[in-house]
Design an enzyme around this catalytic site. Structure first.
Site, PDB file in Angstrom:
ATOM      1  N   ASP A   1      60.754 -10.630  28.880  1.00  0.00           N
ATOM      2  CA  ASP A   1      60.944 -11.877  29.716  1.00  0.00           C
ATOM      3  C   ASP A   1      60.463 -11.525  30.966  1.00  0.00           C
ATOM      4  OD1 ASP A   1      63.411 -14.076  29.294  1.00  0.00           O
ATOM      5  OD2 ASP A   1      62.486 -14.034  31.311  1.00  0.00           O
TER       6      ASP A   1
ATOM      7  N   SER B   1      53.904 -11.034  31.224  1.00  0.00           N
ATOM      8  CA  SER B   1      53.709 -12.476  31.108  1.00  0.00           C
ATOM      9  C   SER B   1      52.961 -12.486  29.460  1.00  0.00           C
ATOM     10  CB  SER B   1      52.945 -13.139  31.843  1.00  0.00           C
ATOM     11  OG  SER B   1      52.566 -14.261  31.286  1.00  0.00           O
ATOM     12  N   VAL B   2      53.679 -13.509  28.779  1.00  0.00           N
ATOM     13  CA  VAL B   2      52.772 -13.597  27.384  1.00  0.00           C
ATOM     14  C   VAL B   2      51.615 -14.254  27.277  1.00  0.00           C
ATOM     15  CG1 VAL B   2      55.014 -13.717  25.786  1.00  0.00           C
ATOM     16  CG2 VAL B   2      54.006 -15.866  26.772  1.00  0.00           C
TER      17      VAL B   2
ATOM     18  N   ASN C   1      59.306 -16.679  21.365  1.00  0.00           N
ATOM     19  CA  ASN C   1      60.188 -17.645  21.824  1.00  0.00           C
ATOM     20  C   ASN C   1      60.064 -18.141  23.443  1.00  0.00           C
ATOM     21  OD1 ASN C   1      63.344 -18.690  21.934  1.00  0.00           O
ATOM     22  ND2 ASN C   1      63.251 -17.102  23.729  1.00  0.00           N
TER      23      ASN C   1
ATOM     24  N   SER D   1      59.537 -27.115  17.816  1.00  0.00           N
ATOM     25  CA  SER D   1      60.444 -28.060  18.224  1.00  0.00           C
ATOM     26  C   SER D   1      60.228 -29.392  17.565  1.00  0.00           C
ATOM     27  CB  SER D   1      59.806 -28.384  19.868  1.00  0.00           C
ATOM     28  OG  SER D   1      60.782 -29.602  20.278  1.00  0.00           O
TER      29      SER D   1
ATOM     30  N   TYR E   1      54.303 -30.364  25.843  1.00  0.00           N
ATOM     31  CA  TYR E   1      55.314 -29.495  25.229  1.00  0.00           C
ATOM     32  C   TYR E   1      55.110 -29.987  23.735  1.00  0.00           C
ATOM     33  CZ  TYR E   1      59.774 -27.504  23.618  1.00  0.00           C
ATOM     34  OH  TYR E   1      60.805 -26.614  23.369  1.00  0.00           O
ATOM     35  N   GLY E   2      54.939 -31.265  23.457  1.00  0.00           N
ATOM     36  CA  GLY E   2      54.812 -31.685  22.026  1.00  0.00           C
ATOM     37  C   GLY E   2      53.486 -31.133  21.493  1.00  0.00           C
TER      38      GLY E   2
ATOM     39  N   LYS F   1      53.672 -27.362  20.706  1.00  0.00           N
ATOM     40  CA  LYS F   1      54.796 -26.968  19.662  1.00  0.00           C
ATOM     41  C   LYS F   1      54.427 -27.441  18.393  1.00  0.00           C
ATOM     42  CE  LYS F   1      58.035 -24.972  22.069  1.00  0.00           C
ATOM     43  NZ  LYS F   1      58.090 -23.529  21.914  1.00  0.00           N
TER      44      LYS F   1
ATOM     45  N   ALA G   1      69.426 -26.381  21.062  1.00  0.00           N
ATOM     46  CA  ALA G   1      70.354 -25.777  21.987  1.00  0.00           C
ATOM     47  C   ALA G   1      70.404 -25.896  23.281  1.00  0.00           C
ATOM     48  CB  ALA G   1      69.991 -24.339  21.769  1.00  0.00           C
TER      49      ALA G   1
ATOM     50  N   ARG H   1      69.075 -22.814  29.518  1.00  0.00           N
ATOM     51  CA  ARG H   1      68.752 -23.242  30.989  1.00  0.00           C
ATOM     52  C   ARG H   1      67.642 -24.260  30.567  1.00  0.00           C
ATOM     53  NH1 ARG H   1      64.894 -19.316  34.322  1.00  0.00           N
ATOM     54  NH2 ARG H   1      64.016 -19.342  32.403  1.00  0.00           N
TER      55      ARG H   1
END
Length: 301
Positions: free
Chosen positions: A38, A73-74, A100, A152, A165-166, A169, A197, A200
């Protein structure tokens, strides 16, 4: 049937809180050695701290498990390489990768800057591709690997204010659609999770009363199956509040309109048949799909 991960080593990215933390803890409870990755940044990707990852490692150790923290960082090539080296130096193998890590920069497309779009795609897509690439040859050599990407419902179905984001994903679903084929002969299975879920990341997108129902812990059991010895491959699992449902891309049966005299008007006239999903089937890639079109084109109707 008991799902265990004794002797297995797992990397979970974005595991300092929320879904990633839940996945990491459950893997540890079931015997896996876990790398808790993380960056410790804020929801929009700014900042960074190792505190969150170290806290989850402490939780795992309190359970009697074995874990190490990683703050890379990924999206950083050197950081991802360091994470994989750290894991191999510690345990000598990598069996499971759960991608994730993610951020949000939600705005309507009219108001979204290209920086907002690019950064979200970089974290969700390239931040999945880079760790996967880094472990791929290790898993091939082991002849064993389980990879999960986090998709997502926004990617599958859309959501206002989340074009960036879409796009990212749904891209990770396209990513595993090919990886499942390339990994098959080396026993590498690749699946996607589309979770719902209260975390945060989503706390201001959901009413507070959903927190008790939409827990990360109600999603993680599905993840444990997707990365288990008997996992399927190429599946999309929607999960939330204890409800689990597989999703897929379907294709209508289709209609042959001929190869001569084709016009846009002919397509329009036959649109009801073209878009009739009553006899739909999963979309197949490669030769199977080519075969379907060849069959339709050669049948006399």
């Amino acid at each position: 049937m008991s799902i265990r991960f004794d002797g297995k080593v797992a990397i979970v990215t974005g595991a300092g809180g929320g879904l990633g933390r839940s996945h990491a803890l459950e893997l540890a409870r079931r015997g896996a050695k876990v790398v808790v990755n993380d960056l410790g940044g804020s929801r929009d990707g700014s900042g960074g701290s190792s505190e969150a990852a170290e806290k989850v490692v402490a939780e795992i150790k309190a359970l009697g498990g074995d874990a190490i923290a990683n703050g890379s960082s990924v999206t950083d090539d050197a950081g991802v390489a360091h994470m994989v080296k750290q894991t191999m130096d510690q345990w000598g193998r990598i069996d499971i990768l759960i991608n994730n890590a993610g951020i949000l920069r939600d705005k309507s497309f009219s108001k979204m800057t290209m920086e907002d779009f690019q950064l979200v795609v970089d974290v969700h897509l390239m931040g999945t591709v880079k760790p996967t690439k880094a472990v791929w040859e290790i898993m091939k050599e082991q002849n064993y690997g389980r990879i999960m990407v986090t998709a997502s419902s926004t990617g599958l179905y859309g959501n206002f204010g989340q074009t960036n984001y879409g796009a990212a994903k749904l891209a990770v679903v396209g990513f595993i659609n090919t990886l499942k084929l390339e990994g098959q002969k080396n026993n590498i299975r690749c699946n996607a999770l589309a979770p719902v879920a209260y975390t945060r990341m989503t706390s201001d997108l959901m009413p507070p009363e959903t927190e008790q129902m939409l827990t990360p812990e109600s999603v993680s059991p599905g993840v444990m199956f997707l990365v288990s010895e008997d996992a399927p491959t190429g599946m999309i699992l929607c999960a939330g509040a204890g409800v689990f449902a597989a999703a897929r891309m379907d294709e209508a049966e289709g209609v042959f309109l001929g190869r001569e005299g084709l016009t846009a008007e002919k397509v329009a006239e036959n649109w009801d048949k073209i878009s009739d999903f009553s006899n739909s089937s999963p979309f197949f890639m490669g030769g199977e799909q080519t075969g379907k079109f060849f069959k339709l084109a050669t049948e006399k109707k």
